[in-house]
Design a protein around this motif. Structure first.
Motif, PDB file in Angstrom:
ATOM      1  N   SER B  66     -18.636  49.507  23.122  1.00 19.04           N
ATOM      2  CA  SER B  66     -17.971  50.782  22.838  1.00 19.04           C
ATOM      3  C   SER B  66     -17.710  50.926  21.354  1.00 19.04           C
ATOM      4  O   SER B  66     -17.902  49.995  20.568  1.00 19.04           O
ATOM      5  CB  SER B  66     -16.642  50.890  23.603  1.00 19.04           C
ATOM      6  N   ASP B  67     -17.253  52.111  20.990  1.00 17.42           N
ATOM      7  CA  ASP B  67     -16.774  52.394  19.642  1.00 17.42           C
ATOM      8  C   ASP B  67     -17.803  52.065  18.558  1.00 17.42           C
ATOM      9  O   ASP B  67     -17.509  51.353  17.595  1.00 17.42           O
ATOM     10  CB  ASP B  67     -15.452  51.654  19.413  1.00 17.42           C
ATOM     11  N   THR B  68     -18.991  52.618  18.748  1.00 17.90           N
ATOM     12  CA  THR B  68     -20.033  52.464  17.733  1.00 17.90           C
ATOM     13  C   THR B  68     -19.832  53.440  16.566  1.00 17.90           C
ATOM     14  O   THR B  68     -20.316  53.208  15.470  1.00 17.90           O
ATOM     15  CB  THR B  68     -21.419  52.706  18.343  1.00 17.90           C
ATOM     16  N   GLY B 104     -17.131  54.698  25.218  1.00 18.28           N
ATOM     17  CA  GLY B 104     -16.696  55.848  24.434  1.00 18.28           C
ATOM     18  C   GLY B 104     -16.703  55.636  22.931  1.00 18.28           C
ATOM     19  O   GLY B 104     -16.833  54.516  22.437  1.00 18.28           O
ATOM     20  N   ASP B 105     -16.539  56.752  22.183  1.00 20.93           N
ATOM     21  CA  ASP B 105     -16.656  56.759  20.723  1.00 20.93           C
ATOM     22  C   ASP B 105     -18.037  56.294  20.272  1.00 20.93           C
ATOM     23  O   ASP B 105     -18.170  55.465  19.358  1.00 20.93           O
ATOM     24  CB  ASP B 105     -15.547  55.936  20.041  1.00 20.93           C
ATOM     25  N   LEU B 106     -19.030  56.869  20.900  1.00 19.59           N
ATOM     26  CA  LEU B 106     -20.412  56.633  20.469  1.00 19.59           C
ATOM     27  C   LEU B 106     -20.615  57.279  19.097  1.00 19.59           C
ATOM     28  O   LEU B 106     -21.222  56.712  18.206  1.00 19.59           O
ATOM     29  CB  LEU B 106     -21.383  57.254  21.488  1.00 19.59           C
ATOM     30  N   GLY B 134     -15.205  58.959  24.577  1.00 20.29           N
ATOM     31  CA  GLY B 134     -14.081  58.736  23.667  1.00 20.29           C
ATOM     32  C   GLY B 134     -13.760  60.044  22.955  1.00 20.29           C
ATOM     33  O   GLY B 134     -14.550  60.989  22.987  1.00 20.29           O
ATOM     34  N   GLU B 135     -12.622  60.068  22.295  1.00 18.45           N
ATOM     35  CA  GLU B 135     -12.199  61.320  21.648  1.00 18.45           C
ATOM     36  C   GLU B 135     -13.165  61.756  20.551  1.00 18.45           C
ATOM     37  O   GLU B 135     -13.322  62.952  20.294  1.00 18.45           O
ATOM     38  CB  GLU B 135     -10.762  61.188  21.131  1.00 18.45           C
ATOM     39  N   HIS B 136     -13.820  60.802  19.917  1.00 11.72           N
ATOM     40  CA  HIS B 136     -14.757  61.158  18.844  1.00 11.72           C
ATOM     41  C   HIS B 136     -16.028  61.819  19.377  1.00 11.72           C
ATOM     42  O   HIS B 136     -16.762  62.438  18.620  1.00 11.72           O
ATOM     43  CB  HIS B 136     -15.141  59.912  18.035  1.00 11.72           C
ATOM     44  N   ASP B 137     -16.290  61.643  20.668  1.00 15.54           N
ATOM     45  CA  ASP B 137     -17.473  62.247  21.267  1.00 15.54           C
ATOM     46  C   ASP B 137     -17.207  63.678  21.711  1.00 15.54           C
ATOM     47  O   ASP B 137     -18.129  64.398  22.079  1.00 15.54           O
ATOM     48  CB  ASP B 137     -17.897  61.444  22.516  1.00 15.54           C
ATOM     49  N   SER B 230     -11.543  52.758  31.019  1.00 16.17           N
ATOM     50  CA  SER B 230     -10.984  53.934  30.355  1.00 16.17           C
ATOM     51  C   SER B 230     -11.184  53.748  28.859  1.00 16.17           C
ATOM     52  O   SER B 230     -11.247  52.610  28.390  1.00 16.17           O
ATOM     53  CB  SER B 230      -9.493  54.085  30.685  1.00 16.17           C
ATOM     54  N   HIS B 231     -11.277  54.837  28.124  1.00 13.12           N
ATOM     55  CA  HIS B 231     -11.426  54.671  26.682  1.00 13.12           C
ATOM     56  C   HIS B 231     -10.131  54.157  26.067  1.00 13.12           C
ATOM     57  O   HIS B 231     -10.127  53.236  25.260  1.00 13.12           O
ATOM     58  CB  HIS B 231     -11.849  55.985  26.026  1.00 13.12           C
ATOM     59  N   THR B 232      -9.019  54.755  26.460  1.00 12.19           N
ATOM     60  CA  THR B 232      -7.710  54.369  25.919  1.00 12.19           C
ATOM     61  C   THR B 232      -6.976  53.507  26.954  1.00 12.19           C
ATOM     62  O   THR B 232      -7.232  53.619  28.144  1.00 12.19           O
ATOM     63  CB  THR B 232      -6.881  55.627  25.595  1.00 12.19           C
ATOM     64  N   GLY B 266     -11.442  50.617  25.570  1.00  8.54           N
ATOM     65  CA  GLY B 266     -11.869  50.568  24.175  1.00  8.54           C
ATOM     66  C   GLY B 266     -10.777  51.138  23.293  1.00  8.54           C
ATOM     67  O   GLY B 266      -9.594  50.893  23.503  1.00  8.54           O
ATOM     68  N   HIS B 267     -11.182  51.891  22.291  1.00 10.52           N
ATOM     69  CA  HIS B 267     -10.312  52.674  21.409  1.00 10.52           C
ATOM     70  C   HIS B 267      -9.474  51.864  20.438  1.00 10.52           C
ATOM     71  O   HIS B 267      -9.267  52.276  19.310  1.00 10.52           O
ATOM     72  CB  HIS B 267      -9.403  53.606  22.224  1.00 10.52           C
ATOM     73  N   VAL B 268      -8.962  50.716  20.860  1.00  8.89           N
ATOM     74  CA  VAL B 268      -8.083  49.955  19.979  1.00  8.89           C
ATOM     75  C   VAL B 268      -8.861  49.058  19.013  1.00  8.89           C
ATOM     76  O   VAL B 268      -8.298  48.557  18.043  1.00  8.89           O
ATOM     77  CB  VAL B 268      -7.064  49.116  20.774  1.00  8.89           C
TER      78      VAL B 268
HETATM   79 FE   LIG Z   1     -11.135  56.308  20.366  1.00  3.85          FE
END
Ligand SMILES: [Fe+2]
Ligand SMILES: [Fe+2]
Lengths: 150, 370
Positions: B66-68, B104-106, B134-137, B230-232, B266-268
């Motif tokens: 995640s979080d790329t 998430g956050d690709l 993720g929120e960035h997506d 979950s992302h968060t 992810g996210h953190v």
């Molecule tokens: Fe995030």
């Protein structure tokens, strides 16, 4: 040809001007310490500081200004230092492991511009450096001063 | 008992156990002398029901990436390199994994160019893939491009005796943009800053997703294992950075009857671990960059990661290898460095924060639209 009266008047005017200039000079220079601060003055000081904090906050969060380039990776400082976390301005100066030398906060700011951000280092005494420093200290206010800490 | 758990973990990671990079998720492992963090004993009492929970289930492993945070290639090659490395490693070990979850956050700015780039890089992985956003997506076009590429969430399926759920914890933010007349780009810009002041408590399930979760769980036996992606995180770690879901109390009420839930999130961008009731929650690495720990620190049962070297952009990042065996979840951080966790103050990612007091940023607070 000036008559005596005129000369006297001129001398008097000169004296008055000099005294009042000197007085004005003294007041301007010394009022910060000799005269009690009114709230407007204090507010002006705060505004001058906060203006730099906000400027630094913007730079720290990816904002740009002419003549500088803090990053070539798209990354802003805040992406690794949210709320200016892990900046530890209160721990400087210290031996900085990454640089293998004794360093100030400004040294480390420039190091992070150069390394993780691949940007161009800025004038250590320049306006943007002062603004970045203002933001970091402001957002870390209340932290315990602890220079030299690793 | 300890021997047995150790054995099952050995089996899962192929006999070569590197205990320094793993989150041990069961009391018997912690008390079995596997790791030497003296404070770790006894935290897992609430989960003792796990010991028999899934004894009959088949074991399996999966990969988490995640979080790329991909930018367009013209702007940033590093994030591409790191994502490519993670996908390549997953693919190389592909036969070990039943599936890969992308958490998430690709993308970094929700830019269709970034999402397409991500979709392209993801083709490297040919095992089954599942996706949560993720929120960035999301906040450039409110999930349109994401859903087109990777399908809608939430979703659930049953796998080898485990109920597997993928949640959307990002798409139901309270509307912070309409009243202020933000353009989609401005909306995304405020979302993009983790420590921004404008996007508010965007992370949450919202009533629709909570209802969905209730019904997804309703038929599932209370003692059978559940994995929730979950992302968060599904608990309150640090609200100002949305290291939480805002409706975690309601969600915990919903999930309370299930005694063996593992939340992987992810996210953190950091190793994080907590347990609440019958749920354990594991924070996974980003491939892009690590976040510092939240200012107030981490739960006592988290083993904090080592301090990161900012001069090495492959440091402090990676992906994750998770296994379910005999009802036990095991997680191995595939961090691209020797040692993952910091055990002393000087080495720990949280150790240096004890004198640190932080304030939220200011420059974006008075935003009224421009
Ligand atoms: Fe995030
Ligand atoms: Fe992220």
């Amino acid at each position: 040809m000036l008559n005596t009266k005129t000369k006297g008047l001129l001398a008097l005017v000169t004296v008055v001007v000099c005294v009042s200039l000197a007085f004005a000079f003294m007041v301007n220079r010394a009022s910060a310490h000799k005269v009690a601060h009114d709230s407007e003055t204090l507010q002006a000081f705060t505004d001058a500081f906060m203006e730099q904090v906000i400027r630094g906050d913007n730079l720290f969060h990816g904002g740009t200004e002419p003549g500088i380039n803090l990053s070539n990776t798209g990354m802003a400082c805040a992406m690794c230092h949210p709320f200016s976390s892990d900046i530890h301005p209160h721990e400087f100066p210290k031996f900085q492991e990454q640089m293998s030398e004794f360093a100030t906060l400004r040294d480390m700011i420039n190091w992070c511009i150069e390394k993780p951000n691949e940007g161009e280092i800025i004038d250590p005494d320049g306006e943007q450096m002062k603004a970045l420093e203002a933001y970091m200290y402001w957002s870390n206010r209340g932290s315990v001063l602890d220079p030299g800490r690793h | 008992m300890p021997e047995k758990k150790q054995g099952s973990s050995d089996k899962v990671v192929g006999g070569n156990v590197d205990i320094t990079r793993r989150t041990f998720l069961h009391k018997s492992l912690l008390t079995g002398g596997a790791i030497a963090t003296g404070s770790a004993v006894g935290f897992f009492q609430t989960l003792s029901s796990m010991e028999v929970a899934n004894a009959a289930g088949e074991s399996f492993s999966f990969a988490w990436v995640s979080d790329t945070h991909l930018y367009p290639q013209t702007l940033n090659q590093r994030f591409i390199d790191k994502a490519t490395r993670a996908f390549g490693e997953v693919q190389a070990m592909g036969s070990e994994f039943d599936f890969m979850i992308f958490g998430g956050d690709l993308a970094q700015r929700g830019d269709p160019v970034e999402l397409e780039l991500g979709a392209e890089l993801l083709k490297e992985v040919t095992i089954q893939k599942h996706f949560i956003p993720g929120e960035h997506d999301w906040y450039l076009d409110l999930g349109e491009a994401w859903n087109q590429h990777f399908g809608e969430s939430p979703w659930s399926f049953e796998h080898k005796g485990v109920l597997i759920i993928g949640l959307d914890t990002v798409g139901s933010a309270p509307d912070y943009w309409s009243a202020r007349g933000m353009t989609p780009k401005e909306r995304m810009g405020h979302m993009e800053a983790l420590d921004g002041s404008q996007a508010g408590p965007w992370s949450g399930l919202g009533s629709k997703n909570r209802q969905w979760l209730s019904s997804a769980l309703s038929d599932w036996p209370k003692d059978a294992p559940v994995i929730i992606f979950s992302h968060t995180p599904l608990w309150e770690c640090y609200a100002p950075w949305n290291f939480w879901i805002r409706d975690w109390r309601q969600v915990h009420e919903i999930i309370a009857p299930w005694q063996n839930i593992t939340n992987v999130h992810g996210h953190v961008h950091q190793p994080l671990y907590n347990e609440i009731g019958g749920m354990r929650s594991i924070g996974m690495l980003a491939t892009s960059w690590p976040w510092p720990y939240a200012p107030q620190g981490v739960p006592e049962i988290t083993k904090p990661m080592l301090r990161v070297d900012p001069g090495d952009h492959f440091d402090g990042v990676g992906w994750g290898k998770l296994s379910m065996a005999d009802g036990y979840m095991d997680n191995e951080y595939m961090m691209w460095r020797e040692q993952v966790f910091g055990t002393t103050r000087a080495d720990s990612g949280t150790g240096d924060n004890q004198n640190q007091v932080l304030s939220p940023r200011i420059a974006d607070r008075g935003w009224t639209g421009d």
